[in-house]
Design a protein around this motif. Structure first.
Motif, short mmCIF file in Angstrom:
data_model
loop_
_atom_site.label_atom_id
_atom_site.label_comp_id
_atom_site.label_asym_id
_atom_site.label_seq_id
_atom_site.Cartn_x
_atom_site.Cartn_y
_atom_site.Cartn_z
N ASP A 1 2.82 2.25 2.30
CA ASP A 1 2.47 2.92 3.54
C ASP A 1 3.63 2.92 4.54
O ASP A 1 4.75 2.56 4.21
CB ASP A 1 1.22 2.25 4.12
N CYS B 1 -9.66 -2.08 6.13
CA CYS B 1 -10.54 -2.28 4.97
C CYS B 1 -11.35 -3.55 5.17
O CYS B 1 -10.79 -4.62 5.38
CB CYS B 1 -9.69 -2.38 3.71
N PHE C 1 -4.90 0.57 6.43
CA PHE C 1 -4.50 1.61 5.48
C PHE C 1 -4.70 2.99 6.07
O PHE C 1 -5.31 3.14 7.13
CB PHE C 1 -5.30 1.47 4.17
N LEU D 1 0.84 -1.19 0.00
CA LEU D 1 0.00 0.00 0.00
C LEU D 1 0.87 1.24 0.00
O LEU D 1 0.38 2.34 0.09
CB LEU D 1 -0.92 -0.01 1.22
N CYS E 1 -9.59 0.30 1.08
CA CYS E 1 -8.18 0.66 0.90
C CYS E 1 -7.86 1.02 -0.55
O CYS E 1 -6.87 1.70 -0.82
CB CYS E 1 -7.28 -0.48 1.39
N SER E 2 -8.69 0.53 -1.49
CA SER E 2 -8.39 0.75 -2.91
C SER E 2 -9.69 0.71 -3.70
O SER E 2 -10.69 0.16 -3.23
CB SER E 2 -7.47 -0.36 -3.41
N ARG F 1 -6.44 6.54 5.56
CA ARG F 1 -7.48 7.22 4.78
C ARG F 1 -6.93 8.49 4.15
O ARG F 1 -6.25 9.26 4.83
CB ARG F 1 -8.61 7.67 5.70
N ASN G 1 0.41 -5.68 7.60
CA ASN G 1 -0.27 -6.21 6.40
C ASN G 1 0.42 -7.44 5.81
O ASN G 1 0.29 -7.71 4.63
CB ASN G 1 -0.38 -5.11 5.34
N GLN H 1 -6.89 -5.34 5.16
CA GLN H 1 -5.62 -4.62 5.26
C GLN H 1 -5.80 -3.30 6.04
O GLN H 1 -6.85 -2.66 5.98
CB GLN H 1 -5.07 -4.28 3.87
#
Ligand SMILES: [Zn+2]
Length: 190
Positions: free
Chosen positions: A12, A145, A154, A10, A164-165, A156, A20, A152
């Motif tokens: 991240d 999510c 994530f 991600l 998340c996607s 925002r 994750n 997962q």
């Protein structure tokens, strides 16, 4: 040869990437670092700085214990619940053992984690990343999510972002439609 799902990047924070390393929701989580080899692949693919192992063996049990603690901590933070004291203690202990510090860099506003090398340092840096993330003031941006098969953690980018996607948003909508129209059996909506 491998048919296992790969971890989802991600792009991240290191602590989010570490959490994750499972995919799927509560009862149906798939382990993505179930072997030492898979954990080594994860280390090689992770873009954030991590201490070199310098030939140290990997104790996978310690890795997974810390990953599960990190995952619970991030999920509690996402739900704005108090953090489990045992998990807080584990993460703090790993930071202390490795003597991880945070140092200034020459770029204003930027700092970096620093530690020696070896397995304990690797765990220490992963733990320190968790401390960094959970000490931030924009903690409300962390979410989980709940699209089918995802789960997962994530960040925002909008306040009311649920998935998340875009792919997860689409899957969740298809799933909702199927539950509302069980007779349709996944066919096209009329
Ligand atoms: Zn998702």
């Amino acid at each position: 040869m491998t048919t296992r799902a790969r971890w989802t990047w991600l792009g991240d924070h290191l602590a989010v990437d570490f959490a994750n390393t499972t995919i799927g929701l509560d009862g149906r989580r798939e382990e993505l670092i179930g072997t030492v080899g898979e954990f080594r692949e994860w280390i090689a693919a992770e873009p954030a700085w991590l201490p070199a192992l310098d030939g140290d063996a990997i104790d996978l049990e310690l890795v997974l214990e810390q990953r599960d603690a990190t995952s619970r901590l991030l999920r509690c933070a996402a739900l704005q619940q108090p953090l489990p004291p045992g998990d807080v203690e584990l993460v703090n202990a790993r930071v202390r053992t490795a003597g991880v510090t945070r140092l200034l860099t020459s770029a204003p506003g930027r700092s970096r984690l620093a530690a020696g090398s070896g397995f304990a340092s690797l765990l220490g840096v992963l733990a320190a990343a968790t401390v960094d993330l959970l000490a931030r003031e924009d903690l409300a941006a962390i979410a989980v999510c709940e699209a089918p098969g995802c789960g997962q953690v994530f960040h925002r980018s909008r306040r009311n972002q649920r998935w998340c996607s875009p792919g997860c948003g689409n899957r969740a909508r298809v799933d909702r439609h199927r539950h509302r129209n069980p007779v349709a059996g996944g066919g096209l909506p009329r």
